[in-house]
Scaffold this motif. Structure first.
Motif, PDB file in Angstrom:
ATOM      1  N   THR A 559      17.223   3.700   9.457  1.00  0.00           N
ATOM      2  CA  THR A 559      16.604   2.879  10.490  1.00  0.00           C
ATOM      3  C   THR A 559      16.122   3.739  11.657  1.00  0.00           C
ATOM      4  O   THR A 559      16.919   4.390  12.335  1.00  0.00           O
ATOM      5  N   SER A 560      14.813   3.743  11.859  1.00  0.00           N
ATOM      6  CA  SER A 560      14.205   4.411  13.005  1.00  0.00           C
ATOM      7  C   SER A 560      14.625   5.875  13.144  1.00  0.00           C
ATOM      8  O   SER A 560      14.847   6.352  14.262  1.00  0.00           O
ATOM      9  N   VAL A 561      14.711   6.593  12.032  1.00  0.00           N
ATOM     10  CA  VAL A 561      15.032   8.022  12.127  1.00  0.00           C
ATOM     11  C   VAL A 561      13.812   8.830  12.561  1.00  0.00           C
ATOM     12  O   VAL A 561      13.929  10.005  12.928  1.00  0.00           O
ATOM     13  N   ASN A 562      12.607   8.209  12.482  1.00  0.00           N
ATOM     14  CA  ASN A 562      11.370   8.852  12.934  1.00  0.00           C
ATOM     15  C   ASN A 562      11.094  10.164  12.213  1.00  0.00           C
ATOM     16  O   ASN A 562      10.581  11.119  12.802  1.00  0.00           O
ATOM     17  N   MET A 563      11.485  10.215  10.944  1.00  0.00           N
ATOM     18  CA  MET A 563      11.131  11.341  10.087  1.00  0.00           C
ATOM     19  C   MET A 563      10.010  10.884   9.150  1.00  0.00           C
ATOM     20  O   MET A 563      10.198   9.958   8.361  1.00  0.00           O
ATOM     21  N   ARG A 564       8.853  11.496   9.237  1.00  0.00           N
ATOM     22  CA  ARG A 564       7.730  11.083   8.416  1.00  0.00           C
ATOM     23  C   ARG A 564       8.053  11.277   6.935  1.00  0.00           C
ATOM     24  O   ARG A 564       8.563  12.320   6.528  1.00  0.00           O
ATOM     25  N   MET A 565       7.722  10.255   6.128  1.00  0.00           N
ATOM     26  CA  MET A 565       8.016  10.274   4.696  1.00  0.00           C
ATOM     27  C   MET A 565       6.721  10.012   3.928  1.00  0.00           C
ATOM     28  O   MET A 565       6.114   8.950   4.073  1.00  0.00           O
ATOM     29  N   ASP A 566       6.282  10.966   3.115  1.00  0.00           N
ATOM     30  CA  ASP A 566       5.061  10.767   2.342  1.00  0.00           C
ATOM     31  C   ASP A 566       5.385  10.177   0.979  1.00  0.00           C
ATOM     32  O   ASP A 566       6.551   9.904   0.647  1.00  0.00           O
ATOM     33  N   ASP A 567       4.344   9.978   0.152  1.00  0.00           N
ATOM     34  CA  ASP A 567       4.528   9.337  -1.154  1.00  0.00           C
ATOM     35  C   ASP A 567       5.429  10.149  -2.077  1.00  0.00           C
ATOM     36  O   ASP A 567       6.209   9.588  -2.852  1.00  0.00           O
ATOM     37  N   GLU A 568       5.340  11.457  -2.002  1.00  0.00           N
ATOM     38  CA  GLU A 568       6.195  12.299  -2.840  1.00  0.00           C
ATOM     39  C   GLU A 568       7.664  12.124  -2.458  1.00  0.00           C
ATOM     40  O   GLU A 568       8.541  12.033  -3.328  1.00  0.00           O
ATOM     41  N   ASP A 569       7.927  12.056  -1.162  1.00  0.00           N
ATOM     42  CA  ASP A 569       9.308  11.910  -0.689  1.00  0.00           C
ATOM     43  C   ASP A 569       9.906  10.579  -1.139  1.00  0.00           C
ATOM     44  O   ASP A 569      11.031  10.542  -1.648  1.00  0.00           O
ATOM     45  N   ILE A 570       9.165   9.492  -0.962  1.00  0.00           N
ATOM     46  CA  ILE A 570       9.730   8.179  -1.280  1.00  0.00           C
ATOM     47  C   ILE A 570       9.853   7.991  -2.791  1.00  0.00           C
ATOM     48  O   ILE A 570      10.770   7.312  -3.268  1.00  0.00           O
ATOM     49  N   THR A 571       8.964   8.612  -3.560  1.00  0.00           N
ATOM     50  CA  THR A 571       9.067   8.527  -5.020  1.00  0.00           C
ATOM     51  C   THR A 571      10.264   9.320  -5.528  1.00  0.00           C
ATOM     52  O   THR A 571      10.866   8.975  -6.555  1.00  0.00           O
ATOM     53  N   ASN A 572      10.640  10.375  -4.808  1.00  0.00           N
ATOM     54  CA  ASN A 572      11.784  11.194  -5.216  1.00  0.00           C
ATOM     55  C   ASN A 572      13.113  10.441  -5.132  1.00  0.00           C
ATOM     56  O   ASN A 572      14.107  10.885  -5.722  1.00  0.00           O
ATOM     57  N   PHE A 573      13.138   9.322  -4.395  1.00  0.00           N
ATOM     58  CA  PHE A 573      14.355   8.509  -4.387  1.00  0.00           C
ATOM     59  C   PHE A 573      14.698   8.062  -5.803  1.00  0.00           C
ATOM     60  O   PHE A 573      15.864   8.052  -6.206  1.00  0.00           O
ATOM     61  N   PHE A 591       4.214   6.795   4.075  1.00  0.00           N
ATOM     62  CA  PHE A 591       4.002   6.537   2.647  1.00  0.00           C
ATOM     63  C   PHE A 591       2.991   5.408   2.468  1.00  0.00           C
ATOM     64  O   PHE A 591       2.743   4.610   3.379  1.00  0.00           O
ATOM     65  N   SER A 592       2.448   5.311   1.282  1.00  0.00           N
ATOM     66  CA  SER A 592       1.448   4.299   0.974  1.00  0.00           C
ATOM     67  C   SER A 592       1.983   3.327  -0.073  1.00  0.00           C
ATOM     68  O   SER A 592       3.143   3.412  -0.500  1.00  0.00           O
ATOM     69  N   ASP A 593       1.095   2.426  -0.536  1.00  0.00           N
ATOM     70  CA  ASP A 593       1.482   1.463  -1.570  1.00  0.00           C
ATOM     71  C   ASP A 593       1.870   2.175  -2.854  1.00  0.00           C
ATOM     72  O   ASP A 593       2.755   1.711  -3.592  1.00  0.00           O
ATOM     73  N   ILE A 594       1.222   3.292  -3.141  1.00  0.00           N
ATOM     74  CA  ILE A 594       1.521   4.040  -4.373  1.00  0.00           C
ATOM     75  C   ILE A 594       2.968   4.532  -4.358  1.00  0.00           C
ATOM     76  O   ILE A 594       3.691   4.448  -5.360  1.00  0.00           O
ATOM     77  N   GLY A 595       3.409   5.046  -3.224  1.00  0.00           N
ATOM     78  CA  GLY A 595       4.790   5.509  -3.114  1.00  0.00           C
ATOM     79  C   GLY A 595       5.792   4.392  -3.279  1.00  0.00           C
ATOM     80  O   GLY A 595       6.849   4.575  -3.904  1.00  0.00           O
ATOM     81  N   LEU A 596       5.495   3.215  -2.741  1.00  0.00           N
ATOM     82  CA  LEU A 596       6.403   2.069  -2.876  1.00  0.00           C
ATOM     83  C   LEU A 596       6.511   1.620  -4.318  1.00  0.00           C
ATOM     84  O   LEU A 596       7.599   1.260  -4.791  1.00  0.00           O
ATOM     85  N   HIS A 597       5.396   1.624  -5.036  1.00  0.00           N
ATOM     86  CA  HIS A 597       5.444   1.276  -6.468  1.00  0.00           C
ATOM     87  C   HIS A 597       6.295   2.281  -7.233  1.00  0.00           C
ATOM     88  O   HIS A 597       7.073   1.913  -8.126  1.00  0.00           O
ATOM     89  N   GLY A 598       6.166   3.549  -6.888  1.00  0.00           N
ATOM     90  CA  GLY A 598       6.979   4.564  -7.552  1.00  0.00           C
ATOM     91  C   GLY A 598       8.459   4.385  -7.273  1.00  0.00           C
ATOM     92  O   GLY A 598       9.306   4.575  -8.158  1.00  0.00           O
ATOM     93  N   LEU A 599       8.790   4.019  -6.029  1.00  0.00           N
ATOM     94  CA  LEU A 599      10.191   3.784  -5.658  1.00  0.00           C
ATOM     95  C   LEU A 599      10.781   2.610  -6.426  1.00  0.00           C
ATOM     96  O   LEU A 599      11.850   2.729  -7.044  1.00  0.00           O
ATOM     97  N   LEU A 600      10.103   1.464  -6.394  1.00  0.00           N
ATOM     98  CA  LEU A 600      10.663   0.243  -6.981  1.00  0.00           C
ATOM     99  C   LEU A 600      10.633   0.255  -8.504  1.00  0.00           C
ATOM    100  O   LEU A 600      11.497  -0.356  -9.149  1.00  0.00           O
ATOM    101  N   SER A 601       9.668   0.925  -9.084  1.00  0.00           N
ATOM    102  CA  SER A 601       9.633   0.999 -10.552  1.00  0.00           C
ATOM    103  C   SER A 601      10.700   1.938 -11.090  1.00  0.00           C
ATOM    104  O   SER A 601      11.200   1.762 -12.203  1.00  0.00           O
ATOM    105  N   GLY A 602      11.073   2.952 -10.284  1.00  0.00           N
ATOM    106  CA  GLY A 602      12.086   3.909 -10.736  1.00  0.00           C
ATOM    107  C   GLY A 602      13.505   3.495 -10.428  1.00  0.00           C
ATOM    108  O   GLY A 602      14.428   3.769 -11.204  1.00  0.00           O
ATOM    109  N   CYS A 603      13.727   2.816  -9.301  1.00  0.00           N
ATOM    110  CA  CYS A 603      15.080   2.381  -8.909  1.00  0.00           C
ATOM    111  C   CYS A 603      15.331   0.989  -9.490  1.00  0.00           C
ATOM    112  O   CYS A 603      15.050  -0.030  -8.830  1.00  0.00           O
ATOM    113  N   LYS A 604      15.834   0.933 -10.677  1.00  0.00           N
ATOM    114  CA  LYS A 604      16.018  -0.339 -11.383  1.00  0.00           C
ATOM    115  C   LYS A 604      17.089  -1.212 -10.746  1.00  0.00           C
ATOM    116  O   LYS A 604      17.080  -2.430 -10.918  1.00  0.00           O
TER     117      LYS A 604
END
Length: 668
Positions: A559-573, A591-604
């Motif tokens: 929450t509000s860590v103010n660390m920029r996270m790009d699509d690669e970072d969020i997909t790595n979750f 991050f963009s919509d592409i990164g969110l899709h990568g996160l939710l599709s990978g974290c079952k």
């Protein structure tokens, strides 16, 4: 009907009935003093989301704002059911049985300037309304007129089922019964909320108490005599009328539809005790299904056999007294715990030690001194007895203690807990004035042992938004950093840590992750200000370190860590943290919509995702929610859009935020 109960019935009947034919002026007042509360989202010493924001008139209503997230509101720390399925709950379940009539997870206790007999209570809610389940009133701080029976401290005024409110600025108005035997003049209210149904953080703007004032200087009997002849719904005993010097013949009597007693048969009744035919073990098993303490007490009064089974010293292993916090006295606590002393391994005393409560430190010590097998003890919001003297008795009387929950207590030293060698779980979140003894006077020949040197078995440690004081000379660094360093040097493995709102841990954080990352399941870094850390902890280094070191993470709050996270970072979750179930990215951007899709599709296993105050659009959230229904996505703009849709349905301009149009009132 006793005289005491009759008076209370008369108060409720006469003083809440507006059709008495007399000109009685109602007093409307807002809370002037906050006496107690369960939790708050805000920072200590700040007005943002602070509990004291509920005082006074509704600010956001007056300022022209309406439904939405307002920093000038009271916000509780938790909401929804997700806090009940956190990783540590798999290892440490809630203690004992929770009765159906008690669903509260949070409360506020308010005081008003003038004591009145309540007729209405209005709760102004600015965001995600709903969840009010009980209202209690107290005579504490109320001047009791001569001739009035002195009532016990807390009485239930209203209770109702928890519900989810609509997305609009609301004024919740519980329908108070006119003839409530528990009604009396009061200037103190306690409101309890069930947060499980809240879609997001429930925000309160103000609380208004409406009622009839007590006429000071007039005896209770004289005040009632004027109105008693108009009461047709209260059964009044003759001796009560005589004490008020009123002719019983002048008072209308209630009609009854009860039929005369039918003559009983002369045939002898055949009594068969079928329980005598059952094996004793079967009877014990049947009674064992009765978990509610009140029901067990009723069963114990049925017969000698039931009393023996219910009071057997091995009958109760888990004891939850939180629902009975208004009734438990020191004597009752001692009797209950001593009765089951050999069997009790888990005890919940939360809320019992409220301010001005019936249990002080001495009585609490008497209550726990016989529990030699106790392993888990919860004392949330027990400021009246949790202090160094009480805590110093725990190692003596409860040496097997593994879990200790001291959420929102105050004025104690961690050093008193050092003899608890088996402690694995400690919660000091939102505690104030906690004294920490670190490595003090290191140059001396016999430096004092630090807390984690003694409690090196610690696995779950929560210090979110707690304030500390260092004893003795303080080395460089914040106290939170010193505590973390002490943990690194002495603990073998950590499964969960709550750093919420603890500033100054950035310097030590990489070392912490390297030591405990492989065993971490729960990590809360919300509002820790990691972006203000040294340059070595830049966003890329931070994400690679965090994700690459924590393969077992199930809950992560950023929450509000103010660390920029790009699509690669969020997909790595999804790549490095496959077990992740809950992720809080409030305020995180990049991050963009592409990164969110990568996160939710990978974290079952993902069940919860907070994207509020980022760059994600309402349309994207709606699309993601449809594609990934297994994950509940939280998004403040989406909630506000629901408010606009509701306004359209009611024929209102969705973009006109005039408070007069948007305020809704519901009675339940």
């Amino acid at each position: 009907m006793s005289e005491d109960v009759t008076l209370r019935c008369l108060y409720a009947s006469f003083l809440t009935d507006l059709d008495m034919g007399e000109d009685v002026t109602l007093r409307c007042q807002y809370a002037s003093f906050l006496t107690d509360y369960s939790s708050e989202y805000g920072t200590q010493g700040s007005s943002t989301y602070d509990a004291s924001n509920v005082l006074g008139a509704p600010g956001s209503y007056i300022n022209g704002s309406t439904y939405g997230d307002h920093v000038s509101s009271l916000v509780f720390r938790t909401y929804g059911h997700y806090w009940n399925i956190l990783p540590f709950h798999k290892e440490y379940q809630p203690i004992g049985h929770q009765p159906d009539w008690f669903a509260a997870s949070d409360f506020i206790e308010l005081q008003f300037d003038e004591a009145v007999y309540p007729t209405d209570i209005r709760v102004y809610e600015t965001f995600c309304p709903g969840g009010l389940v009980r209202i209690l009133i107290s005579d504490l701080g109320t001047e009791i007129p001569e001739g009035t029976p002195h009532l016990s401290r807390w009485k239930l005024l209203w209770s109702g089922s928890s519900f989810k409110g609509e997305h609009i600025y609301t004024v919740a108005t519980p329908k108070l019964p006119k003839h409530n035997k528990n009604s009396f003049a009061t200037r103190r209210l306690r409101l309890e909320f069930d947060g499980k149904l809240a879609e997001y953080y429930h925000e309160l703007d103000a609380v208004e108490l409406v009622g009839h004032p007590w006429t000071r200087g007039i005896k209770a009997s004289e005040y009632l005599k004027k109105r008693i002849k108009k009461a047709v719904s209260v059964s009044v005993p003759t001796n009560m009328l005589k004490s008020l010097k009123i002719d019983p013949k002048q008072v209308p009597q209630q009609k009854t539809d009860v039929e005369p007693n039918v003559a009983q048969s002369d045939e002898p009744e055949i009594k068969v005790n079928y329980f005598d035919k059952l094996p004793h073990e079967i009877i014990e098993m049947i009674i064992g299904y009765i978990k509610d303490l009140g029901h067990r007490a009723q069963v114990a009064r049925a017969c000698v056999l039931f009393h023996k089974i219910v009071t057997d010293e091995t009958a109760i292993k888990e004891l939850n007294l939180k629902p009975f916090y208004t009734k438990i006295t020191g004597d009752a606590l001692s009797k209950i715990t001593s009765c089951y002393s050999l069997a009790i391994t888990k005890l919940d005393l939360s809320w019992i030690g409220y301010e001005h409560g019936r249990i002080n430190g001495k009585l609490a010590i008497e209550g726990i001194k016989s529990l030699s097998n106790l392993e888990e003890l919860r004392c949330r919001n027990c400021q009246s007895f949790v202090h160094d003297r009480f805590l110093s008795y725990l190692p003596v009387h409860c040496p097997k203690l593994k879990l200790l929950d001291l959420f929102r207590c105050k004025d104690f030293s961690l050093s008193t807990l050092k003899p608890l060698k088996n402690l694995e779980y400690l919660d000091i979140s939102q505690c104030s004035d906690v004294i920490y003894h670190g490595h003090v006077n290191l140059e001396s020949e016999d430096p004092e042992e630090s807390f984690f040197t003694s409690c090196h078995k610690m696995k779950w440690f929560f210090m979110g938004r707690s304030s500390h004081h260092m004893f003795g000379s303080q080395p460089s660094g914040t106290i939170a950093e010193l505590i973390t360093r002490d943990m690194i040097q002495n603990c073998k493995e950590i499964h969960g840590v709550n750093f919420w709102r603890q500033r100054g841990i950035g310097q030590i954080f990489p070392e912490f992750i390297k030591k405990f990352g492989s065993t971490l399941k729960y990590l809360d870094l919300g509002w820790t200000g990691l972006h203000q850390s040294p340059s070595s902890l830049n966003p890329k280094n931070f994400w690679s370190l965090l994700l690459g070191s924590c393969p077992k993470l199930e809950y992560l709050a950023l929450t509000s860590v103010n660390m920029r996270m790009d699509d690669e970072d969020i997909t790595n979750f999804a790549k490095y943290c496959p077990n992740l179930e809950q992720l809080d990215l409030l305020g995180v951007r990049g991050f963009s919509d592409i990164g969110l899709h990568g996160l939710l599709s990978g974290c079952k296993n993902m069940k919860f995702l907070d994207l509020s105050y980022g760059k994600t659009s309402v349309e994207t959230v709606a699309q993601l929610q449809e594609i990934y229904p297994h994950c509940d996505i939280k998004h403040v703009p989406t909630i506000l859009e629901a408010n606009k849709a509701l306004r359209r349905a009611r024929g209102l301009d969705p973009d006109d935020l005039d408070a007069g149009e948007s305020t809704d009132e519901y009675v339940f």
